[in-house]
Design a protein around this motif. Sequence first.
Motif, PDB file in Angstrom:
ATOM      1  N   ALA A 130       1.078  -1.600  -0.060  1.00  9.60           N
ATOM      2  CA  ALA A 130       0.063   0.113   0.381  1.00  9.60           C
ATOM      3  C   ALA A 130       1.079   0.914   0.280  1.00  9.60           C
ATOM      4  CB  ALA A 130      -1.262  -0.518   1.705  1.00  9.60           C
ATOM      5  N   LYS A 131       0.313   2.391  -0.601  1.00  9.41           N
ATOM      6  CA  LYS A 131       1.568   3.349  -1.042  1.00  9.41           C
ATOM      7  C   LYS A 131       0.264   4.420  -0.547  1.00  9.41           C
ATOM      8  CE  LYS A 131       4.223   3.686  -3.962  1.00  9.41           C
ATOM      9  NZ  LYS A 131       5.167   3.994  -5.331  1.00  9.41           N
ATOM     10  N   ARG A 132       0.958   5.782   0.365  1.00  4.94           N
ATOM     11  CA  ARG A 132       0.129   7.549   0.406  1.00  4.94           C
ATOM     12  C   ARG A 132       1.488   8.858   0.348  1.00  4.94           C
ATOM     13  NH1 ARG A 132      -1.491   7.056   6.629  1.00  4.94           N
ATOM     14  NH2 ARG A 132       0.500   7.057   7.459  1.00  4.94           N
ATOM     15  N   THR A 133       0.851   9.364   0.095  1.00  6.86           N
ATOM     16  CA  THR A 133       2.085   9.680   0.125  1.00  6.86           C
ATOM     17  C   THR A 133       3.741  10.240   0.842  1.00  6.86           C
ATOM     18  OG1 THR A 133       1.043  12.174  -1.155  1.00  6.86           O
ATOM     19  CG2 THR A 133       2.906  12.578   0.040  1.00  6.86           C
ATOM     20  N   ARG A 183      10.310 -12.858   8.176  1.00  2.00           N
ATOM     21  CA  ARG A 183       9.413 -13.512   6.588  1.00  2.00           C
ATOM     22  C   ARG A 183       9.274 -12.003   5.798  1.00  2.00           C
ATOM     23  NH1 ARG A 183       5.900 -14.546   4.291  1.00  2.00           N
ATOM     24  NH2 ARG A 183       4.750 -14.400   5.749  1.00  2.00           N
ATOM     25  N   VAL A 184       8.441 -11.276   6.805  1.00  2.00           N
ATOM     26  CA  VAL A 184       7.649 -10.295   5.627  1.00  2.00           C
ATOM     27  C   VAL A 184       8.396  -9.097   5.397  1.00  2.00           C
ATOM     28  CG1 VAL A 184       5.865  -8.500   5.828  1.00  2.00           C
ATOM     29  CG2 VAL A 184       4.821 -10.876   6.789  1.00  2.00           C
ATOM     30  N   ALA A 185       9.483  -8.624   6.621  1.00  6.97           N
ATOM     31  CA  ALA A 185      10.471  -8.121   6.076  1.00  6.97           C
ATOM     32  C   ALA A 185      12.030  -7.995   4.620  1.00  6.97           C
ATOM     33  CB  ALA A 185      10.949  -7.886   7.724  1.00  6.97           C
ATOM     34  N   ALA A 186      11.821  -9.786   5.295  1.00  4.45           N
ATOM     35  CA  ALA A 186      12.457 -10.053   3.707  1.00  4.45           C
ATOM     36  C   ALA A 186      12.102  -9.998   2.797  1.00  4.45           C
ATOM     37  CB  ALA A 186      12.997 -11.562   4.381  1.00  4.45           C
ATOM     38  N   ALA A 187      11.128 -10.376   2.577  1.00  3.85           N
ATOM     39  CA  ALA A 187      10.417 -10.397   1.577  1.00  3.85           C
ATOM     40  C   ALA A 187       9.965  -9.012   0.816  1.00  3.85           C
ATOM     41  CB  ALA A 187       8.692 -10.955   1.025  1.00  3.85           C
ATOM     42  N   ALA A 188       9.863  -8.587   1.707  1.00  4.64           N
ATOM     43  CA  ALA A 188       9.865  -6.933   1.398  1.00  4.64           C
ATOM     44  C   ALA A 188      10.503  -5.593   1.238  1.00  4.64           C
ATOM     45  CB  ALA A 188       8.975  -5.896   2.217  1.00  4.64           C
ATOM     46  N   GLU A 189      12.133  -6.667   1.811  1.00  7.25           N
ATOM     47  CA  GLU A 189      13.610  -5.723   1.607  1.00  7.25           C
ATOM     48  C   GLU A 189      13.759  -6.341  -0.016  1.00  7.25           C
ATOM     49  OE1 GLU A 189      17.678  -5.095   3.272  1.00  7.25           O
ATOM     50  OE2 GLU A 189      16.046  -6.632   4.475  1.00  7.25           O
ATOM     51  N   SER A 190      13.492  -7.687  -0.581  1.00  5.10           N
ATOM     52  CA  SER A 190      13.912  -8.207  -2.069  1.00  5.10           C
ATOM     53  C   SER A 190      13.112  -6.937  -3.647  1.00  5.10           C
ATOM     54  CB  SER A 190      13.341 -10.040  -2.277  1.00  5.10           C
ATOM     55  OG  SER A 190      12.381  -9.970  -2.360  1.00  5.10           O
ATOM     56  N   VAL A 191      11.704  -6.846  -2.956  1.00  3.83           N
ATOM     57  CA  VAL A 191      10.753  -6.199  -3.793  1.00  3.83           C
ATOM     58  C   VAL A 191      10.624  -4.612  -3.327  1.00  3.83           C
ATOM     59  CG1 VAL A 191      10.099  -8.446  -4.499  1.00  3.83           C
ATOM     60  CG2 VAL A 191       9.025  -6.351  -3.305  1.00  3.83           C
ATOM     61  N   MET A 192      11.537  -3.822  -2.579  1.00  3.84           N
ATOM     62  CA  MET A 192      11.081  -2.813  -2.269  1.00  3.84           C
ATOM     63  C   MET A 192      11.470  -0.972  -3.042  1.00  3.84           C
ATOM     64  SD  MET A 192      13.711  -1.740   0.779  1.00  3.84           S
ATOM     65  CE  MET A 192      14.978  -1.589   0.215  1.00  3.84           C
ATOM     66  N   HIS A 193      12.227  -1.889  -3.733  1.00  2.00           N
ATOM     67  CA  HIS A 193      13.038  -1.263  -5.008  1.00  2.00           C
ATOM     68  C   HIS A 193      11.787  -0.460  -5.996  1.00  2.00           C
ATOM     69  CE1 HIS A 193      13.934  -5.044  -6.519  1.00  2.00           C
ATOM     70  NE2 HIS A 193      13.856  -4.278  -7.635  1.00  2.00           N
ATOM     71  N   LEU A 194      11.054  -1.752  -6.162  1.00  3.13           N
ATOM     72  CA  LEU A 194       9.502  -1.779  -7.394  1.00  3.13           C
ATOM     73  C   LEU A 194       9.322  -0.829  -6.486  1.00  3.13           C
ATOM     74  CD1 LEU A 194       9.877  -5.592  -8.157  1.00  3.13           C
ATOM     75  CD2 LEU A 194      11.536  -4.029  -9.460  1.00  3.13           C
ATOM     76  N   TYR A 195       8.782  -0.866  -5.665  1.00  7.12           N
ATOM     77  CA  TYR A 195       7.373  -0.093  -4.952  1.00  7.12           C
ATOM     78  C   TYR A 195       7.965   1.357  -4.264  1.00  7.12           C
ATOM     79  CZ  TYR A 195       5.462  -4.765  -5.699  1.00  7.12           C
ATOM     80  OH  TYR A 195       4.695  -5.167  -6.310  1.00  7.12           O
ATOM     81  N   ALA A 196       8.944   1.227  -3.933  1.00  4.37           N
ATOM     82  CA  ALA A 196       9.367   2.614  -3.709  1.00  4.37           C
ATOM     83  C   ALA A 196      10.426   3.976  -4.141  1.00  4.37           C
ATOM     84  CB  ALA A 196      10.632   2.661  -2.198  1.00  4.37           C
ATOM     85  N   THR A 197       9.859   3.454  -5.753  1.00  3.74           N
ATOM     86  CA  THR A 197      10.458   3.993  -6.762  1.00  3.74           C
ATOM     87  C   THR A 197      11.009   6.143  -6.523  1.00  3.74           C
ATOM     88  OG1 THR A 197       8.064   4.638  -7.336  1.00  3.74           O
ATOM     89  CG2 THR A 197       9.963   2.779  -8.336  1.00  3.74           C
TER      90      THR A 197
END
Length: 125
Positions: A51-54, A82-96
Motif C-alpha cells: 500500500a502507498k500514500r504520500t 519473513r515479511v521483512a525479507a520479502a519486502a526488502e527483496s522487492v522494495m525497489h519496485l515500489y519505493a521508486t
Amino acid sequence: MTSPRTPDARREADSRGREGEAEAAMFLTQIGWRIVAERVKTKAGEIDLVAKRTGLVAFVEVKWRARAASLADAIDERRLTRVAAAAESVMHLYATEGEDIRIDVILLAPGRKPTHIENAWMPFG
C-alpha cells in the motif's frame, strides 16, 4: 506439531485468507491508502498487500482468525522477519520516489473492527 491439512481445508483457509486480504485492502483504502499490489510472491515469502500514500510504502501482513482471542498469537517475530525479507527483496519496485518503507500488520476477526499495527517491524535503516 500441527497435523497436515487436507486439500479441502487448505482451499478453505486460502479462501478465508483472500477474503481477509480483500477486507484489509478495503479498510486501508478507506483510511487514505492506495493498494498497489496483492499477494506479491518472492523467494523469501509472500507479501499480502503493498500500500502507498504520500511519502510512504507499507508492506502489509494480514492475519484473519475465526476468534478474536486467537489474534494475540497470529503474528510473531518469525513471521515478521519473513515479511521483512520479502519486502526488502522487492522494495525497489515500489519505493521508486524515495518513500519511507515500513511493515504493517492488519488483524481481522468476525464482528471486530480491523486492528492496524503500524511499523510492526523495522528492518530498514
